[in-house]
Design a protein around this motif. Structure first.
Motif, PDB file in Angstrom:
ATOM      1  N   THR A  62      -0.893   2.120   5.428  1.00  0.00           N
ATOM      2  CA  THR A  62      -0.878   0.663   5.381  1.00  0.00           C
ATOM      3  C   THR A  62       0.394   0.125   6.042  1.00  0.00           C
ATOM      4  O   THR A  62       1.414   0.809   6.107  1.00  0.00           O
ATOM      5  CB  THR A  62      -0.930   0.140   3.929  1.00  0.00           C
ATOM      6  OG1 THR A  62       0.272   0.506   3.262  1.00  0.00           O
ATOM      7  CG2 THR A  62      -2.119   0.685   3.190  1.00  0.00           C
ATOM      8  N   THR A  63       0.267  -1.091   6.515  1.00  0.00           N
ATOM      9  CA  THR A  63       1.395  -1.794   7.114  1.00  0.00           C
ATOM     10  C   THR A  63       1.191  -3.274   6.834  1.00  0.00           C
ATOM     11  O   THR A  63       0.059  -3.768   6.892  1.00  0.00           O
ATOM     12  CB  THR A  63       1.441  -1.562   8.644  1.00  0.00           C
ATOM     13  OG1 THR A  63       1.429  -0.170   8.897  1.00  0.00           O
ATOM     14  CG2 THR A  63       2.662  -2.171   9.271  1.00  0.00           C
ATOM     15  N   ASP A  64       2.264  -3.981   6.546  1.00  0.00           N
ATOM     16  CA  ASP A  64       2.140  -5.420   6.337  1.00  0.00           C
ATOM     17  C   ASP A  64       1.509  -6.065   7.563  1.00  0.00           C
ATOM     18  O   ASP A  64       1.794  -5.660   8.699  1.00  0.00           O
ATOM     19  CB  ASP A  64       3.510  -6.051   6.084  1.00  0.00           C
ATOM     20  CG  ASP A  64       4.090  -5.668   4.731  1.00  0.00           C
ATOM     21  OD1 ASP A  64       3.320  -5.259   3.834  1.00  0.00           O
ATOM     22  OD2 ASP A  64       5.319  -5.773   4.566  1.00  0.00           O
ATOM     23  N   THR A  70       2.774   3.890   3.235  1.00  0.00           N
ATOM     24  CA  THR A  70       3.144   2.591   3.798  1.00  0.00           C
ATOM     25  C   THR A  70       4.085   2.792   4.977  1.00  0.00           C
ATOM     26  O   THR A  70       5.058   3.535   4.875  1.00  0.00           O
ATOM     27  CB  THR A  70       3.819   1.712   2.732  1.00  0.00           C
ATOM     28  OG1 THR A  70       2.914   1.572   1.630  1.00  0.00           O
ATOM     29  CG2 THR A  70       4.162   0.349   3.279  1.00  0.00           C
ATOM     30  N   ASN A 107       6.047   0.369   7.053  1.00  0.00           N
ATOM     31  CA  ASN A 107       6.645  -0.908   7.450  1.00  0.00           C
ATOM     32  C   ASN A 107       7.998  -0.741   8.136  1.00  0.00           C
ATOM     33  O   ASN A 107       8.526  -1.687   8.677  1.00  0.00           O
ATOM     34  CB  ASN A 107       6.816  -1.824   6.235  1.00  0.00           C
ATOM     35  CG  ASN A 107       5.500  -2.348   5.746  1.00  0.00           C
ATOM     36  OD1 ASN A 107       4.604  -2.639   6.529  1.00  0.00           O
ATOM     37  ND2 ASN A 107       5.355  -2.456   4.442  1.00  0.00           N
TER      38      ASN A 107
END
Length: 75
Positions: free
Chosen positions: A6-8, A49, A51
């Motif tokens: 996931t990534t913002d 994650t 980010n």
């Protein structure tokens, strides 16, 4: 095993613009056509994650791999 990274959303837009040389609207349109992150993560065994920097992500992968196997993957 299924791993979801996931990534913002704003980080994804910036990266697409930077790496692909596209404008913001095109980047947002491309992301809108993808399977929603929530659905991808819901069917995943692990969620990572991304980010930060590539080096940060490599460290996270190494820690995950060690927890999974007891050995380091990245030298």
């Amino acid at each position: 095993m299924v791993v979801c990274v996931t990534t913002d959303p704003e980080v994804r837009v910036r990266r697409l613009m930077s790496h692909r040389g596209i404008d913001e609207q095109d980047a947002r349109n491309r992301l809108a056509r993808q399977v929603p992150e929530e659905r991808r993560c819901a069917i995943s065994d692990y969620v990572l994650t991304n980010n930060g920097t590539l080096e940060d992500f490599k460290k996270q992968i190494d820690a995950w791999w060690e927890a999974l196997n007891g050995t380091s993957r990245i030298a």
